[in-house]
Design an enzyme around this catalytic site. Structure first.
Site, PDB file in Angstrom:
ATOM      1  CB  VAL A 146       2.354  -3.052  -5.178  1.00 47.03           C
ATOM      2  CG1 VAL A 146       3.399  -3.404  -4.128  1.00 47.03           C
ATOM      3  CG2 VAL A 146       2.349  -4.109  -6.280  1.00 47.03           C
ATOM      4  CB  CYS A 147       0.845   1.764  -3.177  1.00 43.82           C
ATOM      5  SG  CYS A 147       2.291   2.111  -4.190  1.00 43.82           S
ATOM      6  CG  ASP A 148      -5.205  -1.044  -2.019  1.00 48.59           C
ATOM      7  OD1 ASP A 148      -5.299  -2.147  -1.443  1.00 48.59           O
ATOM      8  OD2 ASP A 148      -6.169  -0.271  -2.146  1.00 48.59           O
TER       9      ASP A 148
END
Length: 172
Positions: free
Chosen positions: A64-66
């Site tokens: 998700v951060c990516d």
């Protein structure tokens, strides 16, 4: 005394504690000192006169951060020179630089809170249990006033990208 917000969010459904205040639109943006690399630091004042979108992520090495960082990197081109997009995490600056190089991230500035977690505490996103930062979005105007905030309730969820970008565009 540092404020703790027990159960303010969850990680895969389990409650987590956030350290620091819950900021709101209209609040002055807290100043910060974050690491660009081992020798260079950045502060809020370094981005003076710019509209700032601060995208906070637990770790760039997660799905998700990516995706979140890639999304804001692609949006950055459309927003122009008056806007700066900062991605803040507790990842080491080496890891941030490696990830950005591998992902082709060239418009977002990554900054690390690994030394002191002071950004996390000031913005109310430091996760007590993990010493990582909770996914959140802050839009700050040219006068360093917060105009938009999104604290995610679940660590693994995506932020509302459209609302954040709309908040930035409303300041242009």
């Amino acid at each position: 005394m540092t404020q703790e917000r027990t159960g303010a969010a969850t990680f895969k459904g389990d409650p987590i504690t956030l350290i620091g205040p819950k900021l709101s639109a209209g609040d002055p943006a807290p100043d910060f000192v974050l690491s660009k690399n081992l020798l260079e630091e950045a502060t809020l004042k370094d981005f003076s006169g710019k509209i700032k979108l601060i995208s906070v992520v637990p770790s760039l090495d997660t799905g998700v951060c990516d995706a979140q960082t890639r999304r804001f990197n692609s949006e950055a081109a459309e927003l122009g020179d008056e806007v700066v997009i900062l991605t803040v995490s507790a990842d080491l600056p080496f890891a941030q630089a490696r990830w950005c190089g591998a992902a082709g991230i060239d418009r977002v500035i990554t900054l690390s809170d690994y030394k002191t977690n002071a950004f996390g505490e000031a913005y109310g996103v430091l996760i007590k249990e993990f010493k990582l930062e909770m996914r959140s979005i802050f839009v700050i105007d040219k006068d360093d006033k917060i105009t938009y905030v999104e604290y995610l309730g679940e660590m693994a969820e995506h932020p509302n990208y459209e609302a954040a970008i709309s908040a930035v565009k409303s300041l242009l």
